[in-house]
Design a protein around this motif. Structure first.
Motif, short mmCIF file in Angstrom:
data_model
loop_
_atom_site.label_atom_id
_atom_site.label_comp_id
_atom_site.label_asym_id
_atom_site.label_seq_id
_atom_site.Cartn_x
_atom_site.Cartn_y
_atom_site.Cartn_z
N THR A 91 0.87 -1.18 -0.07
CA THR A 91 -0.23 -0.15 -0.05
C THR A 91 0.95 1.16 0.01
N PRO A 92 1.47 1.45 -1.16
CA PRO A 92 2.63 2.64 -1.09
C PRO A 92 1.99 3.92 -0.86
N GLN A 93 2.65 4.54 -0.22
CA GLN A 93 2.31 6.29 0.29
C GLN A 93 2.96 7.20 -0.51
N THR A 94 2.44 7.85 -1.51
CA THR A 94 3.12 8.84 -2.40
C THR A 94 2.46 10.22 -2.39
N HIS A 95 2.91 10.98 -3.04
CA HIS A 95 2.16 12.23 -3.34
C HIS A 95 0.89 11.89 -4.16
N GLN A 96 0.92 10.91 -4.95
CA GLN A 96 -0.16 10.29 -5.68
C GLN A 96 -1.08 9.65 -5.01
N THR A 97 -0.79 8.75 -4.27
CA THR A 97 -2.01 7.94 -3.53
C THR A 97 -2.53 9.04 -2.50
N LEU A 98 -1.91 9.91 -1.89
CA LEU A 98 -2.23 10.71 -0.79
C LEU A 98 -3.15 11.86 -1.05
N GLY A 274 15.87 10.82 -3.17
CA GLY A 274 15.11 9.98 -2.79
C GLY A 274 13.62 10.37 -2.42
N PHE A 275 13.84 11.62 -1.65
CA PHE A 275 12.43 12.01 -0.92
C PHE A 275 11.40 12.13 -1.75
N LEU A 276 11.63 12.51 -2.94
CA LEU A 276 10.78 12.79 -4.25
C LEU A 276 9.70 11.58 -4.28
N THR A 277 10.46 10.14 -4.43
CA THR A 277 9.72 9.12 -4.45
C THR A 277 9.36 8.43 -3.32
N ASN A 278 10.01 8.70 -2.09
CA ASN A 278 9.56 7.95 -0.88
C ASN A 278 9.32 9.04 0.31
N PRO A 279 8.28 9.57 0.13
CA PRO A 279 7.80 10.73 1.07
C PRO A 279 7.77 10.38 2.58
#
Length: 428
Positions: A91-98, A274-279
């Motif tokens: 259940t990845p958490q990114t700017h897209q999923t949030l 890496g923060f861009l893809t792994n917030p």
């Protein structure tokens, strides 16, 4: 899914688990883990070893063969590579999923992506797989998770191996960052001494960025603060060389325009963020030190007392693995999460991550590799934590930086397994 590699077979596992294990009938997430077994041993009833990745916010490795620590582990274990909740396929958490949530909803949801719930996931998986006890290998933040596991589910563990990840559970968050900034200052000094002329080139680059817009391929403007964040590599083997090659190639003389930031450098800088893809790292990093208190941007507060680290100084100093408010103002995919980050920074009712009395009475053999020059996990604080734990032993060495497990993992894990076995024998 089952896949055959050259020397092993992998089996994918997926589990539906509660978002909050204290409310098991509430919302759920999907957690992914990959099992590895060496060829020729698929049918054997081997004990299990769970790998807890560093971070927070990064998935487990994606191996193509049994190398490094996995090569050693596969000799006697089934390996389980756990994508910690919110990472990889869990259940990845990114700017897209949030994006569909308000800032308040984002913060309320993400509070459940810390070590306590990660460990509860692992424990639920152990039960679903029908495993009586298993062993852990925790790298960096994974070692923090291992002590959380030892605190709350000790009867589920056979042995625990930790590399560069004994948490400072008897220290305040301010003390943590005061220590890591001191280590970072030492690493800066060594970098400038080792590569004469690099400091001047870095200062020239920072000055250039203050006077002209340099856009990375994603449209994000590069700043001196982002150059400072390259210092995270100072805590890794080969990191100083990587920083040198990157900064040495940062500026180019363009006819009729003068000095410009090289496009190649802008591309490389994007890959380094890496923060861009792994917030989750940015959103929850400081909370890994919080129990019943707010972080309130502790790294920024400590840095404010150290003017030599200001990005406005003529001599630019690099920083380490710290997280700062500017990241949510400047980094393209963190900007939409700025309000949630502020809410999480102000949150003061974080639950306990450790049971210090349980650790003092620990009966599970714990073997840890502690790196005396570690820039991210303060060696003296790690020694302090381990000294207050029963049945725990350390291999203290200056042979490796924080990423030793990735450099010489086969040797390191072999030594830790032997140490834990010796602790086991002494207990009998």
């Amino acid at each position: 899914m089952t896949v055959n590699l050259s020397d092993c077979v992998w089996v994918d596992h997926r589990f539906e688990l509660p978002v909050n294990h204290h409310q098991p009938d509430g919302r759920t997430i999907n957690v992914f883990a990959r099992e590895l077994r060496a060829h020729g041993r698929e049918a054997e009833s081997l004990p299990w070893l769970v790998y807890l990745q560093g971070g927070p916010g990064f998935p487990a490795p994606r191996p193509t063969a049994l190398t490094g620590w996995m090569k050693r582990a596969a000799k006697q274990f089934r390996i389980l590579l756990l994508d910690q909740r919110g990472t990889g396929q869990s259940t990845p958490q990114t700017h897209q999923t949030l994006a569909h949530l308000t800032a308040e909803q984002q913060a309320e949801y993400l509070q459940y992506f810390r070590a306590d719930q990660i460990v509860a996931d692992a424990e639920a998986i152990r039960q679903q797989l029908g495993i009586e006890r298993w062993s852990l290998l925790g790298q960096s933040f994974g070692g923090f998770c291992a002590l959380t596991y030892l605190s709350f589910y000790p009867d589920s563990l056979k042995q625990v191996y930790i590399t560069g990840g004994i948490p400072p559970i008897h220290r305040s968050i301010e003390e943590v960052y005061q220590a890591t900034f001191a280590r970072t200052a030492e690493k800066n000094q060594r970098l400038w001494q080792r590569f004469p002329g690099l400091a001047k080139k870095t200062d020239q680059l920072a000055q250039l960025l203050r006077g002209q817009a340099a856009l990375m391929p994603n449209g994000q403007q590069l700043t001196a603060e982002q150059i400072q964040a390259l210092g995270i590599d100072l805590g890794r083997s080969g990191g100083a060389e990587s920083i040198y090659h990157l900064l040495d190639n940062a500026v180019i003389e363009v006819p009729e325009q003068g000095l410009q930031v090289r496009y190649e450098f802008l591309q490389d800088m994007l890959a380094h963020q890496g923060f861009l893809t792994n917030p989750i790292y940015g959103l929850l990093h400081e909370s890994i030190y919080c129990e019943g208190e707010a972080s309130n941007w502790a790294a920024q507060r400590v840095m404010d007392s150290l003017p030599e680290f200001s990005a406005t100084q003529e001599r630019l100093q690099l920083v380490g693995e710290m997280v700062f408010p500017w990241m949510f103002e400047q980094l393209q995919t963190l900007k939409p999460l700025q309000s949630a980050a502020q809410i999480l920074a102000e949150k003061s009712d974080w639950p306990a991550l450790y049971d210090r009395q349980q650790l003092a009475n620990n009966t599970v053999p714990v073997a840890a590799a502690m790196y005396t020059q570690d820039m991210f996990v303060e060696y003296d604080f790690s020694r302090e934590t381990l000294s207050k734990m029963a049945n725990a032993r350390a291999w203290e060495t200056n042979e490796y930086e924080h990423n030793g497990i990735g450099v010489d993992g086969e040797r390191i894990l072999d030594k830790l397994i032997a140490m834990a076995d010796d602790i086991e024998r002494c207990r009998c």
